[in-house]
Design a protein around this motif. Structure first.
Motif, short mmCIF file in Angstrom:
data_model
loop_
_atom_site.label_atom_id
_atom_site.label_comp_id
_atom_site.label_asym_id
_atom_site.label_seq_id
_atom_site.Cartn_x
_atom_site.Cartn_y
_atom_site.Cartn_z
N MET A 245 35.48 40.62 35.45
CA MET A 245 36.92 40.79 35.48
C MET A 245 37.62 39.50 35.06
N GLN A 246 38.50 39.62 34.07
CA GLN A 246 39.29 38.46 33.67
C GLN A 246 40.33 38.18 34.76
N THR A 247 40.40 36.92 35.18
CA THR A 247 41.16 36.55 36.37
C THR A 247 42.05 35.35 36.11
N ILE A 248 43.23 35.36 36.71
CA ILE A 248 44.18 34.25 36.64
C ILE A 248 44.48 33.78 38.05
N ILE A 249 44.62 32.47 38.21
CA ILE A 249 44.97 31.86 39.50
C ILE A 249 46.35 31.22 39.37
N VAL A 250 47.24 31.55 40.31
CA VAL A 250 48.59 30.96 40.28
C VAL A 250 48.92 30.41 41.67
N ASP A 251 49.14 29.10 41.73
CA ASP A 251 49.49 28.43 42.99
C ASP A 251 50.17 27.12 42.64
N ASP A 252 51.21 26.76 43.39
CA ASP A 252 51.91 25.51 43.06
C ASP A 252 51.18 24.27 43.55
N GLU A 253 50.08 24.44 44.29
CA GLU A 253 49.29 23.31 44.78
C GLU A 253 47.98 23.23 44.02
N LEU B 205 40.01 27.61 44.65
CA LEU B 205 39.78 29.00 44.27
C LEU B 205 38.93 29.10 43.01
N ALA B 206 39.22 28.25 42.04
CA ALA B 206 38.44 28.27 40.79
C ALA B 206 36.98 27.97 41.08
N PHE B 207 36.71 27.02 41.98
CA PHE B 207 35.33 26.67 42.34
C PHE B 207 34.63 27.85 42.99
N GLU C 48 30.80 38.33 38.34
CA GLU C 48 31.68 39.38 37.79
C GLU C 48 33.07 38.86 37.45
N VAL C 49 33.34 37.58 37.73
CA VAL C 49 34.67 37.02 37.52
C VAL C 49 34.65 35.97 36.42
N SER C 50 35.67 36.02 35.56
CA SER C 50 35.87 34.99 34.55
C SER C 50 37.32 34.50 34.65
#
Length: 254
Positions: free
Chosen positions: A1-9, A16-18, A25-27
């Motif tokens: 699953m193509q995934t995006i992370i959004v956080d101001d910190e 989360l990326a780690f 199953e995640v990219s």
């Protein structure tokens, strides 16, 4: 699953990326630090999944969802990744795929991804499931329609009008309705009171909040004070502080 992370910190994004890097199953195809970047990244990558913070400067997490709807962009699956559980859990109960609380836990992140994976290709689109979320929380400056109550291992959404009273002890808020009681995700009675109708909910004592429509009996107490008997299942008795006695008399026209 193509995934995006959004956080101001940035530390939260990095963590989360780690954790997601260890899930085959995640990219992770993009990261953003605010709601504006979130909308742009979703438009660019058309991801399957977005880990989205709730509280961000400018456009917050709920604003991102509204902006996607306004622009008629394809709605990805949303996992709220936040420190503010009283927003995220309510969002999950209404329509979101899942929520995870900071600090993040590897197993909890993995479960959220698995839940999203099962929803990919399901009959109900994320846009349909999130429509109620936007309508309820888009105007969250007003009064909330529901309160989340944890009771006997279940997460229940309760109409605010059905709440009889709430009390805090040892840092935990207990909410009582007519037929059951449970604990709240709010951390203080002040926060809870601010989210409720001030014409209906009143704090007769610093440790208690009551719905004046569910006061069953006003009992005289010692030194010209009063005790309120409430209409919940166990008929809670709530003290009225000296400073609130005048307000009580105004309520019941004593």
């Amino acid at each position: 699953m193509q995934t995006i992370i959004v956080d101001d910190e940035k530390p939260a994004r990095d963590e989360l990326a780690f954790l997601l890097k260890g899930l085959p199953e995640v990219s992770v195809v993009g990261q953003g630090k605010n709601g504006i970047e979130a909308v742009a990244l979703i438009k660019e990558h058309n991801p399957d999944l977005v880990f989205l913070d709730v509280q961000m400067p400018g456009l917050d997490g709920f604003g991102v969802i509204q902006r996607l709807k306004d622009r008629k962009l394809k709605m990805p699956h949303i996992v709220f990744a936040t420190a503010y559980d009283h927003y995220a859990v309510q969002a999950f109960e209404v329509n979101a795929v899942d929520y995870i609380l900071k600090p993040f836990d590897k197993q909890r992140v993995s479960r959220a991804v698995e839940r999203a994976r099962r929803m990919v290709g399901s009959e109900n689109s994320p846009a349909e499931r999130l429509e109620t979320l936007v309508s309820q929380l888009g105007s969250r400056a007003g009064q909330p329609v529901k309160l989340l109550v944890k009771s006997q291992g279940r997460l229940l959404l309760v109409d605010a009008a059905d709440v009889v009273c709430a009390s805090i002890a040892d840092g935990t808020i207990t909410i009582s309705a007519r037929d059951f009681e449970g604990t709240s995700n709010y951390r203080t009675l002040e926060e809870l009171a601010e989210s409720l109708d001030s014409d209906r909910f009143w704090r007769p004592h610093r440790s208690h909040l009551v719905n004046i429509n569910h006061i069953k009996e006003v009992m005289p107490w010692f030194k010209s004070s009063y005790m309120l008997k409430m209409a919940d299942k166990r008929q809670s008795e709530i003290p009225v502080s000296r400073g609130q006695t005048r307000r009580l008399r105004e309520f019941i026209k004593m």
